[in-house]
Design an enzyme around this catalytic site. Structure first.
Site, PDB file in Angstrom:
ATOM      1  N   ARG A   1       0.835  -1.215   0.000  1.00 27.35           N
ATOM      2  CA  ARG A   1       0.000   0.000   0.000  1.00 27.35           C
ATOM      3  C   ARG A   1       0.855   1.243   0.000  1.00 27.35           C
ATOM      4  NH1 ARG A   1      -5.466  -1.100   3.487  1.00 27.35           N
ATOM      5  NH2 ARG A   1      -6.615  -1.807   1.651  1.00 27.35           N
TER       6      ARG A   1
ATOM      7  N   GLN B   1      -1.535   2.954  -5.497  1.00 23.88           N
ATOM      8  CA  GLN B   1      -2.931   3.143  -5.108  1.00 23.88           C
ATOM      9  C   GLN B   1      -3.909   2.762  -6.200  1.00 23.88           C
ATOM     10  OE1 GLN B   1      -3.288   6.608  -1.855  1.00 23.88           O
ATOM     11  NE2 GLN B   1      -2.183   7.208  -3.646  1.00 23.88           N
TER      12      GLN B   1
ATOM     13  N   ASP C   1      -4.783  -0.883  -6.025  1.00 22.95           N
ATOM     14  CA  ASP C   1      -5.200  -1.370  -4.713  1.00 22.95           C
ATOM     15  C   ASP C   1      -6.633  -1.893  -4.751  1.00 22.95           C
ATOM     16  OD1 ASP C   1      -5.739  -1.832  -2.092  1.00 22.95           O
ATOM     17  OD2 ASP C   1      -5.051   0.105  -1.366  1.00 22.95           O
TER      18      ASP C   1
ATOM     19  N   SER D   1      -8.755  -1.800  -1.511  1.00 24.96           N
ATOM     20  CA  SER D   1      -9.466  -0.532  -1.272  1.00 24.96           C
ATOM     21  C   SER D   1     -10.694  -0.414  -2.150  1.00 24.96           C
ATOM     22  CB  SER D   1      -8.543   0.658  -1.564  1.00 24.96           C
ATOM     23  OG  SER D   1      -7.732   0.934  -0.465  1.00 24.96           O
TER      24      SER D   1
ATOM     25  N   TYR E   1      -2.310  -0.974   8.849  1.00 20.74           N
ATOM     26  CA  TYR E   1      -3.207  -1.987   9.404  1.00 20.74           C
ATOM     27  C   TYR E   1      -3.120  -1.970  10.919  1.00 20.74           C
ATOM     28  CZ  TYR E   1      -3.306  -3.815   4.648  1.00 20.74           C
ATOM     29  OH  TYR E   1      -3.467  -3.949   3.305  1.00 20.74           O
TER      30      TYR E   1
HETATM   31  N1  LIG Z   1      -8.532   8.722  -0.661  1.00 15.77           N
HETATM   32  C1  LIG Z   1      -8.149   7.544  -0.210  1.00 15.77           C
HETATM   33  O1  LIG Z   1      -8.745   6.543  -0.514  1.00 15.77           O
HETATM   34  C2  LIG Z   1      -6.984   7.411   0.736  1.00 15.77           C
HETATM   35  C3  LIG Z   1      -6.967   6.399   1.677  1.00 15.77           C
HETATM   36  C4  LIG Z   1      -5.885   6.312   2.542  1.00 15.77           C
HETATM   37  C5  LIG Z   1      -4.845   7.255   2.423  1.00 15.77           C
HETATM   38  N2  LIG Z   1      -4.880   8.204   1.500  1.00 15.77           N
HETATM   39  C6  LIG Z   1      -3.808   9.181   1.393  1.00 15.77           C
HETATM   40  O2  LIG Z   1      -4.215  10.405   1.984  1.00 15.77           O
HETATM   41  C7  LIG Z   1      -3.576  11.478   1.334  1.00 15.77           C
HETATM   42  C8  LIG Z   1      -4.626  12.424   0.822  1.00 15.77           C
HETATM   43  O3  LIG Z   1      -4.050  13.624   0.419  1.00 15.77           O
HETATM   44  P1  LIG Z   1      -4.650  15.019   0.812  1.00 15.77           P
HETATM   45  O4  LIG Z   1      -3.879  16.039   0.077  1.00 15.77           O
HETATM   46  O5  LIG Z   1      -6.122  15.009   0.647  1.00 15.77           O
HETATM   47  O6  LIG Z   1      -4.423  15.134   2.375  1.00 15.77           O
HETATM   48  P2  LIG Z   1      -3.057  15.118   3.188  1.00 15.77           P
HETATM   49  O7  LIG Z   1      -1.903  14.998   2.293  1.00 15.77           O
HETATM   50  O8  LIG Z   1      -3.259  14.138   4.273  1.00 15.77           O
HETATM   51  O9  LIG Z   1      -3.001  16.591   3.788  1.00 15.77           O
HETATM   52  C9  LIG Z   1      -4.019  17.098   4.549  1.00 15.77           C
HETATM   53  C10 LIG Z   1      -3.562  18.451   5.029  1.00 15.77           C
HETATM   54  O10 LIG Z   1      -4.679  19.125   5.532  1.00 15.77           O
HETATM   55  C11 LIG Z   1      -4.262  19.920   6.621  1.00 15.77           C
HETATM   56  N3  LIG Z   1      -5.356  20.006   7.564  1.00 15.77           N
HETATM   57  C12 LIG Z   1      -5.768  19.086   8.459  1.00 15.77           C
HETATM   58  N4  LIG Z   1      -6.799  19.547   9.162  1.00 15.77           N
HETATM   59  C13 LIG Z   1      -7.051  20.804   8.719  1.00 15.77           C
HETATM   60  C14 LIG Z   1      -7.993  21.800   9.084  1.00 15.77           C
HETATM   61  N5  LIG Z   1      -8.914  21.598  10.040  1.00 15.77           N
HETATM   62  N6  LIG Z   1      -7.962  22.987   8.423  1.00 15.77           N
HETATM   63  C15 LIG Z   1      -7.036  23.195   7.465  1.00 15.77           C
HETATM   64  N7  LIG Z   1      -6.123  22.289   7.096  1.00 15.77           N
HETATM   65  C16 LIG Z   1      -6.130  21.092   7.722  1.00 15.77           C
HETATM   66  C17 LIG Z   1      -3.046  19.281   7.209  1.00 15.77           C
HETATM   67  O11 LIG Z   1      -2.050  20.277   7.426  1.00 15.77           O
HETATM   68  P3  LIG Z   1      -2.050  21.137   8.777  1.00 15.77           P
HETATM   69  O12 LIG Z   1      -2.055  20.128   9.893  1.00 15.77           O
HETATM   70  O13 LIG Z   1      -0.831  21.953   8.683  1.00 15.77           O
HETATM   71  O14 LIG Z   1      -3.270  21.965   8.766  1.00 15.77           O
HETATM   72  C18 LIG Z   1      -2.550  18.327   6.122  1.00 15.77           C
HETATM   73  O15 LIG Z   1      -1.295  18.702   5.634  1.00 15.77           O
HETATM   74  C19 LIG Z   1      -2.751  10.915   0.222  1.00 15.77           C
HETATM   75  O16 LIG Z   1      -1.445  10.744   0.639  1.00 15.77           O
HETATM   76  C20 LIG Z   1      -3.407   9.552  -0.007  1.00 15.77           C
HETATM   77  O17 LIG Z   1      -2.533   8.611  -0.527  1.00 15.77           O
HETATM   78  C21 LIG Z   1      -5.967   8.339   0.674  1.00 15.77           C
HETATM   79  N1  LIG Z   2      -1.390   3.874   1.163  1.00 15.34           N
HETATM   80  C1  LIG Z   2      -2.603   4.178   0.932  1.00 15.34           C
HETATM   81  O1  LIG Z   2      -2.832   5.076   0.223  1.00 15.34           O
HETATM   82  C2  LIG Z   2      -3.717   3.424   1.536  1.00 15.34           C
HETATM   83  C3  LIG Z   2      -4.648   2.766   0.724  1.00 15.34           C
HETATM   84  C4  LIG Z   2      -5.722   2.093   1.342  1.00 15.34           C
HETATM   85  C5  LIG Z   2      -5.832   2.094   2.717  1.00 15.34           C
HETATM   86  N2  LIG Z   2      -4.895   2.707   3.490  1.00 15.34           N
HETATM   87  C6  LIG Z   2      -5.018   2.769   4.922  1.00 15.34           C
HETATM   88  O2  LIG Z   2      -4.962   1.481   5.479  1.00 15.34           O
HETATM   89  C7  LIG Z   2      -5.828   1.451   6.599  1.00 15.34           C
HETATM   90  C8  LIG Z   2      -6.424   0.078   6.767  1.00 15.34           C
HETATM   91  O3  LIG Z   2      -7.347  -0.095   5.764  1.00 15.34           O
HETATM   92  P1  LIG Z   2      -8.214  -1.436   5.550  1.00 15.34           P
HETATM   93  O4  LIG Z   2      -9.620  -1.004   5.355  1.00 15.34           O
HETATM   94  O5  LIG Z   2      -7.680  -2.244   4.452  1.00 15.34           O
HETATM   95  O6  LIG Z   2      -8.068  -2.201   6.924  1.00 15.34           O
HETATM   96  P2  LIG Z   2      -8.560  -3.647   7.312  1.00 15.34           P
HETATM   97  O7  LIG Z   2      -9.622  -4.076   6.365  1.00 15.34           O
HETATM   98  O8  LIG Z   2      -7.387  -4.520   7.455  1.00 15.34           O
HETATM   99  O9  LIG Z   2      -9.193  -3.454   8.777  1.00 15.34           O
HETATM  100  C9  LIG Z   2     -10.335  -2.672   8.979  1.00 15.34           C
HETATM  101  C10 LIG Z   2     -10.202  -1.892  10.234  1.00 15.34           C
HETATM  102  O10 LIG Z   2     -10.337  -2.722  11.368  1.00 15.34           O
HETATM  103  C11 LIG Z   2      -9.571  -2.194  12.415  1.00 15.34           C
HETATM  104  N3  LIG Z   2      -9.343  -3.156  13.492  1.00 15.34           N
HETATM  105  C12 LIG Z   2      -8.519  -4.243  13.546  1.00 15.34           C
HETATM  106  N4  LIG Z   2      -8.611  -4.852  14.739  1.00 15.34           N
HETATM  107  C13 LIG Z   2      -9.519  -4.187  15.478  1.00 15.34           C
HETATM  108  C14 LIG Z   2     -10.029  -4.337  16.792  1.00 15.34           C
HETATM  109  N5  LIG Z   2      -9.659  -5.298  17.593  1.00 15.34           N
HETATM  110  N6  LIG Z   2     -10.926  -3.415  17.215  1.00 15.34           N
HETATM  111  C15 LIG Z   2     -11.345  -2.407  16.425  1.00 15.34           C
HETATM  112  N7  LIG Z   2     -10.875  -2.218  15.185  1.00 15.34           N
HETATM  113  C16 LIG Z   2      -9.969  -3.119  14.704  1.00 15.34           C
HETATM  114  C17 LIG Z   2      -8.330  -1.740  11.723  1.00 15.34           C
HETATM  115  O11 LIG Z   2      -7.671  -0.765  12.472  1.00 15.34           O
HETATM  116  C18 LIG Z   2      -8.878  -1.190  10.411  1.00 15.34           C
HETATM  117  O12 LIG Z   2      -9.142   0.196  10.539  1.00 15.34           O
HETATM  118  C19 LIG Z   2      -6.878   2.520   6.360  1.00 15.34           C
HETATM  119  O13 LIG Z   2      -7.019   3.303   7.492  1.00 15.34           O
HETATM  120  C20 LIG Z   2      -6.332   3.358   5.242  1.00 15.34           C
HETATM  121  O14 LIG Z   2      -6.122   4.689   5.647  1.00 15.34           O
HETATM  122  C21 LIG Z   2      -3.849   3.368   2.910  1.00 15.34           C
END
Ligand SMILES: NC(=O)c1ccc[n+]([C@@H]2O[C@H](COP(=O)([O-])OP(=O)(O)OC[C@H]3O[C@@H](n4cnc5c(N)ncnc54)[C@H](OP(=O)(O)O)[C@@H]3O)[C@@H](O)[C@H]2O)c1
Ligand SMILES: NC(=O)c1ccc[n+]([C@@H]2O[C@H](COP(=O)([O-])OP(=O)(O)OC[C@H]3O[C@@H](n4cnc5c(N)ncnc54)[C@H](O)[C@@H]3O)[C@@H](O)[C@H]2O)c1
Ligand SMILES: NC(=O)c1ccc[n+]([C@@H]2O[C@H](COP(=O)([O-])OP(=O)(O)OC[C@H]3O[C@@H](n4cnc5c(N)ncnc54)[C@H](OP(=O)(O)O)[C@@H]3O)[C@@H](O)[C@H]2O)c1
Ligand SMILES: NC(=O)c1ccc[n+]([C@@H]2O[C@H](COP(=O)([O-])OP(=O)(O)OC[C@H]3O[C@@H](n4cnc5c(N)ncnc54)[C@H](O)[C@@H]3O)[C@@H](O)[C@H]2O)c1
Lengths: 102, 365, 462, 365, 462, 102
Positions: free
Chosen positions: B121, B126, B129, B132, B228
């Site tokens: 991940r 992404q 994935d 997801s 995870y």
């Molecule tokens: N969409 C999906 O499915 C998914 C799932 C898992 C992970 N991700 C990951 O999440 C990231 C998403 O990117 P993104 O650009 O949306 O978000 P981000 O890179 O996580 O940045 C969010 C920014 O918002 C600011 N922020 C937080 N709370 C705020 C508030 N109340 N007011 C103003 N600013 C605030 C934070 O900076 P400050 O704290 O300085 O304010 C932070 O730098 C990517 O890296 C992606 O890979 C996405």
């Molecule tokens: N790199 C990326 O961009 C990317 C992509 C997809 C997801 N993620 C992150 O990975 C994380 C996990 O995603 P997922 O949906 O595949 O997880 P998952 O399906 O493995 O698990 C689902 C949820 O169950 C929770 N869980 C496990 N044991 C538990 C317990 N005993 N009690 C309560 N909750 C418990 C986990 O914390 C997780 O949030 C997400 O939060 C997401 O942000 C990142």
């Protein structure tokens, strides 16, 4: 004479105060520049003192400098302000917002 | 044309699987990247995609098993593995952690297997994935299942025949599926609450307009690696169950999605907790495949215990086959693009982090 | 007599034009016109003065005006937009200098105000002191901004305050002596020199970031000195114009200081500010430009196309309704607004869609990454609301970055970028974002919801 | 206590009927108004209401058929009518317009029948309007059924695996149920459109954030009396079908709720129109009981024709028995309060507009 | 001389206080203090005047002041809130009368301004004319509002305009003759009388609804006449105070006219206005009170508890987001806000719930009819947004009404009611709503969404 | 003298203009009433003319009336304004809005 002038002074102060109440930040600099140009009015002082008689050479030199300074202040001030305000000139058509849409 | 890598799309055979690994839109894109696609007739039937649609998009109908790369959704059955060509590539879900036998069988058949669930991940991956993308579908569906099984309204309604209060929905385990479930339930008008062992999830829960269930100072924190969760210790597990048992009482619907990679799903909702719920309430357990988060849930079934309905649907994404397939196909497309060069020839770089991570039966083994 | 009345009436016309012009300068719509109205007023005032009976020394006057014009016009026309503040400082300084010089000449011509009423002496000497402070202070400010003088605070340590006080006392003492009847030219010289030293020493310890406030303060002082001179010369135009500048300049200085979260005493007390002032937030050795809600509003309002880039921060702040309201206002003004939805913005697939749908943003305005990336180059302002990783150019350029290879939104291609976040914290991937340090980027710090609401307020006020 | 009017609540016997005519909360209120309530054991089972809940609220368990007033949801079957006491009152749905036989049978049995669907739709009677309350449930459920059957997402989702556009949902016939369906579908993120023959509905459609399907100048207007629509002429019907056939093509889901009181439901979606829809699309026909608005719908069944799923669910309110019963019970309560005096004695005033309207088997007959 | 300077300085203090007080009067927070600051300024000015060297006739002065106080204080203290406008008219009138009388005395004492500069004569005569117009006009206005004079427009038909013009010409003619040197007391009498007639005839044809604008106009005129008298008497305090009132009064008149959707010329031209003016919308023989967004905002902002009653109109206007924003602002101010949800508000069960949930209104704020009906009596303002039938008291009182017997929201029990709708159209049931004609109800006409947004704007400006 | 006064007059006009820019409608009436009270300054005219000598009986009567009128204007004006502003006095604690909550 003095008191009359004081009255004028106080009133002018109120005018200045009342006019600048809430100004967007972007206008701070142009506004500063604009008021700067207005105090170029000191040129008048130079003109009067010079015009109504400057005897010694030193006086004359000083007054020429003063008038030069005043002129720079006035001319430069207004021109610079105008240039700074350039950004508001671009799209005058846009500036009349049509808010009925909402 | 014949020099191009051929991608085969078989019809899914496992029960209830309505998805298909590639959809016509994606076939078009693969064609543009010089790949040939062979689709088994009827492959799209479950997703209501007629064969003609595939043909229109440039695929040929035929035997997919002789292709260079076979793409599937569900893991291949033994007879399917037998039909694979030696030296072929296989891309699909392979359950490497829970059923390592599949990988071994593939290796024995001389097939290189890439497991969709093993793709690391990282940001770059992404678009591949599938966990997801399919969890998104599951989460959305889970909220719908809860709304469907609940004998009550989700939204609040003030009517001439009295006022109906909004349903209270609790999501336990807020990963991708859990967040989507929260968002969907809230859209329908429910009051939503989320809970997870990873503390950073609290903000994410609020970011979909839900409340965070705070179990107080004794709350257990268990962030694992890669985003995870880690498994809990026995003591932690008991404490968690106790606390949740109390908290659950007030909710109309509980949706559980808690998983720990490679392990049995943690039990979050005990039989006692179910007994504490109001008659007519609902538990939707998305962890059915991994044993379920609710003690009473029977994977694949809907049971009513103590007037509480407990559903543990299996393979929810298959219930929305068209879009689930579309998203999955896009994931597969991204993988295929990683495994081939723009001219359409295979070019598998085992040095690549993603390829190495996803490959469960290396050429070297 | 009649000519006198005419002159007085012209003065009244002149200052009426000043005031009217100044009123215009307070709104973006009327500012340009306001400036020229004020300039017209100045023309009227000059003509009126030249009509004064008994005017002479025409060559002298012509010489001064000619040199002044020759020096001022090209300077004003050629200066780069970035060098405007120091130019204003310079123009202000020469104004103050003129006042001081005139007061000096008056002192000389009237033999130390021997036969003038006390108030004339007081007013003249006041204008001399203030004018001199303003002249030299402005020169130092100019030097600092032009980087001739070190921009970092330069001071004489603990002695600073006592020294300044001593200099002030010397100049006021000289003035008092003159008022009391003394007429030695050493007194006026001492007054001017000590005031000059005061001006230099007060401004020197103030850092470059606080300079705009200081210049505004000196500007107000010059106005006051002009008003004082008007009292001495019994000239209504000078009194009114000077006083207006004095009063409005004071308010303006206050407003500017407030907009930078400073107080005037704190700035003048010196010793801090400079590179580390709050006007610039510094991260390592790179610095970011802060902006204010009002400035962001003007940038947006005068744009043709704006792209809003929402991210996880918008979700956390639950700012979607506020964003929608702001976008509505912009569209009412004829600005084209799009929302650029990155595939992984937020924390779940479709996160931004859910929120924006809740706020009733029309689907047509939501643009996918591939579609919108072509638009950025044509966009005036990209407004990044709580998004971070999805705008990070490192994904394109830095193979070692954990986000390398992730497709991103090309916000850096737009004319300018406004980033709304709370601080300099990183996003999900935990990596720094070079976008924030780019020259075309400004940061609006604060919770996304309140920042957006403030911008909305400012938009309405425009 | 014995002097009080006794209200009987039988267990519903018709197939799939999970509702019950009174819920414990309402029993309490009736008790407070000096009415006695006898509930048949198991009456609440379908709605997951245990008998104990009724007992707690002050009802007695026993034979409901000997009560002074029997309240039911579904029309009574012949054996049920036989069990009614002569001189008793019956309150429930009685389908007076479509099946006048029921009313006659009641009259023959010496029972005064009040039909819930015959209560005039005047402002004062809104709290008794069971058609509205149950239509609210149907409308909400209809949107859920459409979302469930659709192989696609309702909401728009921009994800790493591509963007899913929002589903387009069309509601034909926007009465109470149709409005609720529009509102619910929109909550789920769909783009909604509504259409009706009554022109005043356009504003109502917009008031739930949906668009009005404007069939242009030739649009047919057919407002009838009492807020209902009138039946169309043959020519009008043909024209409407032609226009709708064209309009329907672009929608992912079509929900139909068009009814004309006492008549067969108008056919709005022809077989041709269905053929014009995209594969995987859905038609949910709420008019099943009255013959259906879609030519291909089979009441009570889900059929797939030309890859389009057509569902004509019967009795949708029964799928959400708890709240449907609660709302219905409140309607019944309002009726009972109209038929009794505060002391708990029967006091039927046939001069009252509502009583007169609802009574289908007058004492006088 | 020194005493003279002191007096002048006191005058400056006085008018500074006037201005400062006036600034205060423009904001609800500072208005009360502003009024007393201005009053203090008046005290200072009076004291300064009494210090004038050579003052005498003390008994005369005392007599006048005593009578004035004896008449003014009780009148001001006792007048009912509803009679305030006519009281203001009266006070304004006597001010104008005073000016006219003083000018008359001056004329008499200086034998027709024989030895005064022309400008003194011009200024005095101007103040005489304007003062007289103002006095008599105000009296008529008073009479109309007090219903001593017919409130309906009263005019002399087509002759109106020529007659007014003739009267104006007569008074100006008399003045011109005096300036030219004539000193017959018939002239000043003619001037005063013709101006008086002018005042009466101009105001008489104007309807009661337009009266506030007319009073404001007369108020500005009185200010101008005071300023003119100040010029004649060379009194700075009079000049400044009079002119400030003249200028601000003019702007204010304009604002008031705008708020009523009228123009000043249209009002003064007379012949319409009156009972059928737009200030009151009339339905049959009952009339409703219109309000403006600004007034509604003030009512809401200063309430302790506000109940919002949404209805079908809110849904049609899709005003839910705007409503939520307004409620947020009110809550920030400490006002308790509830939403009263009627069971059949809108057009489908749960209609209001869907909309308010979309706008994220917390569930706790939504109150069912039975719960909220007890609250209305304790509520300062009930704001009805596009609801009609569900608030119609006829359901309780009129057995013949089609909605008789339907339970309704008791909005009429709250202290005041603001109804937002587009016009006087009926709702679903097609019946009139007596609530709209109730004395405590005001109507804010317009699309619900824009009306609410305007109120929000005004709330922010408070 | 006159021109000085004219300057004062013009400045005062600007002050009046600048101060009353955007006023909430509810304040229109109190504001009108307040300015009404301010022009009670005409009382000063009455005082001066009376104090510096009123010879004839008619003059005296006229001036007493003028002073009476002026006094009514001043005293009544401020009092009435204050009463009208009563509604803003009620809850001064409420008036300092705490906007942080949002
Ligand atoms: N969409 C999906 O499915 C998914 C799932 C898992 C992970 N991700 C990951 O999440 C990231 C998403 O990117 P993104 O650009 O949306 O978000 P981000 O890179 O996580 O940045 C969010 C920014 O918002 C600011 N922020 C937080 N709370 C705020 C508030 N109340 N007011 C103003 N600013 C605030 C934070 O900076 P400050 O704290 O300085 O304010 C932070 O730098 C990517 O890296 C992606 O890979 C996405
Ligand atoms: N790199 C990326 O961009 C990317 C992509 C997809 C997801 N993620 C992150 O990975 C994380 C996990 O995603 P997922 O949906 O595949 O997880 P998952 O399906 O493995 O698990 C689902 C949820 O169950 C929770 N869980 C496990 N044991 C538990 C317990 N005993 N009690 C309560 N909750 C418990 C986990 O914390 C997780 O949030 C997400 O939060 C997401 O942000 C990142
Ligand atoms: N809830 C249900 O289930 C249901 C179902 C069917 C019928 N009903 C009936 O509907 C009625 C509901 O009562 P109600 O008070 O909510 O609504 P209502 O009585 O229908 O009144 C709505 C009012 O809103 C105004 N309006 C319309 N559009 C507007 C806009 N854009 N901006 C501002 N105002 C607007 C209209 O007046 P203007 O045109 O003057 O603006 C109208 O008077 C009841 O009679 C109820 O019996 C309810
Ligand atoms: N008095 C009240 O307070 C009250 C209470 C409930 C409902 N109502 C009103 O009654 C109206 C009807 O409600 P309902 O849901 O019971 O109606 P219904 O169930 O009888 O019919 C459903 C809808 O189908 C429409 N329809 C009929 N023939 C059609 C055709 N050929 N093409 C398209 N549409 C067609 C009707 O116009 C109606 O809107 C509603 O609009 C509602 O406003 C009023």
């Amino acid at each position: 004479m003095l008191v009359q002038n004081l009255a004028v002074l106080v009133l002018a102060g109120f005018v200045g105060f009342a006019v600048i109440s809430k100004v967007p930040n972007t206008l701070h600099t142009p506004l500063m520049s604009g008021t700067n140009a207005i105090h170029g009015i000191v040129l008048l002082g130079g003109l009067i003192v010079a015009g109504l008689g400057a005897q010694s050479a030193l006086d004359k030199v000083l007054l020429v400098i003063a008038i030069t300074f005043g002129t720079i202040n006035v001319v430069g001030g207004f021109l610079v302000t105008d240039r700074m305000l350039g950004m508001f000139k671009d799209r005058p058509n846009r500036i009349s917002p049509d808010r009925t849409k909402r | 044309m014949t020099a191009n890598t051929v991608v085969g799309v078989p019809r899914e055979t496992s029960e209830g699987e309505r998805r298909v690994a590639l959809v016509p839109k994606v076939v078009e894109r693969l064609r543009a990247r010089n790949l040939s696609v062979v689709v088994e007739p009827g492959a799209g039937a479950g997703a209501l995609i007629p064969d003609t649609a595939y043909v229109h998009s440039g695929a040929t109908l035929g035997d997919p098993w002789s292709a260079d790369v076979v793409v599937k959704v569900a893991p291949p059955s033994p007879p399917e593995i037998a039909r694979l060509r030696r030296g072929a590539l296989f891309v699909g879900f392979l359950t490497p952690l829970t059923d390592p036998g599949k990988a071994r069988a593939l290796a024995d058949a001389g097939v290189t297997g890439f497991a969709m669930e093993a793709i690391p991940r990282i940001s770059r991956a992404q678009s591949m994935d599938a966990l997801s993308s399919q969890a998104t579908v599951s989460g959305y569906r889970a909220a719908m299942v809860a709304a469907e099984l609940l004998t009550r309204f989700f939204p609040m309604l003030t009517t001439a025949a009295g006022t109906v209060p909004p349903a209270k929905v609790l999501v336990l385990g807020v990963g991708v599926a859990g967040l989507q479930a929260l968002a969907t339930a809230r859209r329908l008008g429910a009051r939503t609450t989320g809970y997870d062992v990873r503390p950073e999830v609290a903000d994410q829960v609020r970011s979909v307009g839900a409340q965070w269930l705070d179990l107080g100072v004794d709350g257990i924190e268990a962030a694992g690696s890669g985003g995870y969760a880690r498994a809990l210790t026995d003591a932690e597990r008991a404490e968690q169950q106790r606390q949740l048992g109390k908290a659950i009482t007030g909710f109309d619907a509980v949706i559980t999605t808690a998983l720990v990679p490679g392990r049995r799903a943690p039990t979050l909702v005990t039989a006692d907790a179910v007994r504490g719920m109001r008659a007519g309430s609902v538990v939707v357990d998305l962890a059915g495949e991994a044993g379920g988060n609710c003690e009473l849930s029977e994977p694949g079934k809907v049971v009513v215990a103590e007037s509480v309905t407990i559903s543990a649907p299996l393979n929810l994404p298959a219930t929305m086959p068209e879009h689930a397939s579309e998203l999955y196909a896009r994931n597969v497309q991204a993988v295929l693009e990683l495994l081939t060069d723009p001219a359409g020839a295979l070019a598998v770089d085992f040095g690549d982090e993603i390829v190495a991570g996803a490959c469960v039966t290396g050429k070297e083994s | 007599m009649t000519r006198d009345v005419l002159i007085q009436l012209l003065y009244i016309v002149a200052f009426a034009l000043f005031i009217y012009g100044l009123m215009g300068l307070t709104g973006p719509r009327t500012a340009v016109r306001g400036n020229w109205i004020a300039a017209t007023g100045m023309g009227v005032a000059v003509v009126a003065t030249l009509l004064t009976p008994g005017m002479g020394n025409w060559w002298l006057i012509l010489l001064g005006v000619a040199i002044g014009t020759a020096a001022g016009v090209p300077a004003a026309k050629r200066v780069k937009m970035t060098a405007m503040p120091q130019m204003v400082a310079l123009f202000n300084g020469v104004g103050g200098g003129a006042v001081a010089l005139i007061a000096w000449v008056e002192f000389r011509q009237s033999a130390g105000f021997a036969h003038e009423p006390t108030y004339v002496a007081v007013a003249s000497l006041f204008s001399a002191i203030v004018g001199s402070v303003s002249f030299w202070g402005s020169l130092v400010a100019y030097g600092k901004l032009q980087e001739i003088v070190a921009s970092r605070p330069v001071g004489v340590g603990k002695l600073q305050q006592p020294l300044n006080l001593a200099l002030l006392l010397v100049s006021v003492g000289c003035a008092a002596a003159v008022v009391a009847g003394a007429d030695s030219s050493w007194l006026i010289a001492g007054l001017l020199v000590s005031a000059a030293a005061l001006g230099v020493l007060v401004v020197l310890p103030i850092g470059g970031a606080d300079m705009p406030v200081v210049i505004s303060l000196l500007n107000a002082l010059t106005g006051l000195s002009a008003a004082a001179m008007g009292l001495a010369l019994d000239n209504t135009a000078l009194i009114v114009a000077g006083m207006i500048v004095g009063a409005s300049g004071t308010i303006l200085t206050n407003l500017m200081a407030k907009a930078m979260n400073r107080t005037i005493p704190a700035i003048v007390a010196g010793g801090f500010g400079g590179g580390s002032g709050t006007a610039l937030a510094v991260d390592g050795d790179r610095s970011v430009r802060r902006t204010s809600a009002a400035d962001a509003a003007i940038q947006l309002a005068f744009a043709n196309q704006v792209i809003i880039v929402p991210g996880y921060g918008m979700a956390v702040a639950q700012a979607q309704h506020a964003v929608r309201e702001m976008a509505d206002l912009l569209e009412d003004r004829g600005v084209t607004v799009y929302y650029a939805i990155h595939p992984v913005a937020g924390r779940m697939p479709g996160h931004m869609n859910v929120l924006l749908a809740e706020a009733d943003v029309p689907y047509e305005r939501l643009k996918e990454m591939d579609d919108i990336n072509r638009e950025f180059a044509r966009t005036d302002v990209a407004m990044v609301i709580g998004a971070n990783d999805v705008t990070n150019p490192a994904a394109r350029t830095d193979p070692d970055s954990p986000i390398y290879g992730m497709p991103i939104l090309n916000v850096d291609e737009s004319q300018s970028v406004i980033v709304l976040k709370r601080g300099m914290a990183t996003g999900f991937a935990g990596v720094d974002n070079a976008l924030y340090f780019a020259p075309k980027t400004t940061m609006l710090f604060g919770d996304a919801k309140s920042s957006v609401s403030e911008v909305t307020e400012e938009l309405k006020a425009l």
